[in-house]
Design a protein around this motif. Structure first.
Motif, short mmCIF file in Angstrom:
data_model
loop_
_atom_site.label_atom_id
_atom_site.label_comp_id
_atom_site.label_asym_id
_atom_site.label_seq_id
_atom_site.Cartn_x
_atom_site.Cartn_y
_atom_site.Cartn_z
N ARG A 55 0.65 -1.20 0.12
CA ARG A 55 -0.08 0.06 -0.06
C ARG A 55 0.92 1.26 0.05
O ARG A 55 0.63 2.25 -0.91
CB ARG A 55 -0.84 -0.07 1.17
CG ARG A 55 -1.80 1.13 1.56
CD ARG A 55 -2.38 1.38 2.65
NE ARG A 55 -1.10 1.43 3.52
CZ ARG A 55 -0.54 2.71 3.79
NH1 ARG A 55 -0.71 3.92 3.29
NH2 ARG A 55 0.52 2.83 4.55
N ALA A 56 1.91 1.43 0.90
CA ALA A 56 2.88 2.59 1.16
C ALA A 56 3.52 2.84 -0.30
O ALA A 56 3.77 3.77 -0.71
CB ALA A 56 3.70 2.16 2.26
N PHE B 130 -5.39 5.71 -5.64
CA PHE B 130 -5.91 5.11 -4.37
C PHE B 130 -5.32 3.74 -4.19
O PHE B 130 -5.14 3.10 -5.01
CB PHE B 130 -7.36 5.10 -4.31
CG PHE B 130 -7.86 4.38 -3.13
CD1 PHE B 130 -8.02 5.01 -1.82
CD2 PHE B 130 -8.21 3.06 -2.93
CE1 PHE B 130 -8.36 4.52 -0.68
CE2 PHE B 130 -8.54 2.37 -1.81
CZ PHE B 130 -8.67 3.15 -0.75
N SER B 131 -4.97 3.57 -3.05
CA SER B 131 -4.29 2.21 -2.63
C SER B 131 -4.65 1.92 -1.10
O SER B 131 -4.31 2.77 -0.28
CB SER B 131 -2.93 1.96 -2.80
OG SER B 131 -2.58 0.79 -2.39
N GLY B 132 -5.32 0.84 -0.76
CA GLY B 132 -5.63 0.48 0.42
C GLY B 132 -5.84 -0.95 0.67
O GLY B 132 -6.17 -1.69 -0.16
N TYR B 133 -5.63 -1.47 1.97
CA TYR B 133 -5.93 -3.10 2.11
C TYR B 133 -6.54 -3.09 3.44
O TYR B 133 -6.60 -2.18 4.28
CB TYR B 133 -4.65 -3.53 2.30
CG TYR B 133 -3.94 -3.45 3.57
CD1 TYR B 133 -3.96 -4.60 4.63
CD2 TYR B 133 -2.99 -2.28 3.78
CE1 TYR B 133 -3.22 -4.35 5.77
CE2 TYR B 133 -2.41 -2.12 5.13
CZ TYR B 133 -2.66 -3.35 5.90
OH TYR B 133 -2.10 -3.13 7.16
N LEU C 149 -6.40 -6.17 -1.16
CA LEU C 149 -5.84 -4.72 -1.68
C LEU C 149 -6.54 -4.05 -2.67
O LEU C 149 -6.49 -4.76 -4.05
CB LEU C 149 -3.89 -5.03 -2.11
CG LEU C 149 -3.39 -3.84 -2.60
CD1 LEU C 149 -3.21 -3.01 -1.39
CD2 LEU C 149 -2.12 -4.30 -3.06
N ARG C 150 -7.02 -2.88 -2.59
CA ARG C 150 -7.78 -2.35 -3.67
C ARG C 150 -6.70 -1.22 -4.18
O ARG C 150 -6.06 -0.18 -3.56
CB ARG C 150 -8.98 -1.40 -3.03
CG ARG C 150 -9.61 -0.75 -3.96
CD ARG C 150 -10.91 -0.29 -3.42
NE ARG C 150 -11.90 -1.18 -2.84
CZ ARG C 150 -12.74 -1.85 -3.70
NH1 ARG C 150 -13.04 -1.34 -4.82
NH2 ARG C 150 -13.51 -2.48 -3.12
N ILE C 151 -6.68 -1.16 -5.54
CA ILE C 151 -5.93 -0.16 -6.34
C ILE C 151 -6.57 0.47 -7.42
O ILE C 151 -7.21 -0.10 -8.11
CB ILE C 151 -4.62 -0.99 -6.93
CG1 ILE C 151 -3.63 -1.60 -5.77
CG2 ILE C 151 -3.88 -0.03 -7.80
CD1 ILE C 151 -2.70 -2.58 -6.55
#
Length: 180
Positions: free
Chosen positions: A101-102, A112-115, A127-129
């Motif tokens: 993510r980082a 956007f990037s988050g898990y 993990l959503r990208i």
């Protein structure tokens, strides 16, 4: 004993007197006997049949080795948001999720990037990208992985170099003290 204050309700005598556990011990045994004759397991004896904490822990290799037909990463395209995919990682945890993510957020093409970890007892994360469309989420993930491998290789080399220098300094200080 009744209360002298009329605003405070009095406590019934049987609640204010101390009870003895021996009065109820025979009831517990009798209840267990009655339940067992009815075919219902005794709840007090049930804890003896439970596995211990050590027996309840999965084998360490089950936490990271994939089973037959199990994939490490699967991709699902999100049709609601353009240029977005959700990657599901199997047998991985916060360590890899947060690093990816980082690193993805350092890319100028990633919007956007988050898990998230769906359940804390299972070593899986999603993990959503979302990208700006100049590259696919898959390409962004592959590039982030390559960058992380490069960064971790550099960290390993720098750490090893510092470790060896500290060992040399420590040996030279020991040699000076023993020779005096």
């Amino acid at each position: 004993m009744p209360s002298s204050n009329p605003d405070v309700p009095s406590v019934p005598r049987f609640l204010s007197e101390p009870t003895h556990t021996s009065n109820f011990a025979h009831m517990s045994r009798a209840t267990g006997t009655i339940l067992s004759t009815m075919g219902i397991p005794n709840p007090e004896a049930a804890h003896r049949d439970r596995p211990s904490a050590e027996e309840n822990v999965p084998n360490r290799f089950e936490l990271f080795l994939l089973g037959d037909g199990e994939k490490k990463v699967t991709e699902e395209t999100d049709t609601r948001i353009p240029s977005t995919s959700v990657f599901k990682f199997t047998k991985e945890d916060h360590t890899l999720g947060n690093m990816l993510r980082a690193r993805l957020l350092q890319s100028p093409h990633v919007l956007f990037s988050g898990y998230k970890v769906p359940h804390p007892l299972f070593s899986n994360f999603e993990l959503r990208i979302q990208t700006d469309g100049t590259m696919t989420p898959r390409q962004a993930l592959v590039q982030a992985c390559k960058d992380l491998v490069t960064d971790l290789g550099l960290l390993s080399r720098e750490f090893t170099k510092e470790w060896e220098l500290r060992k040399m300094v420590g040996e030279s200080m020991d040699g000076g003290l023993n020779g005096a």
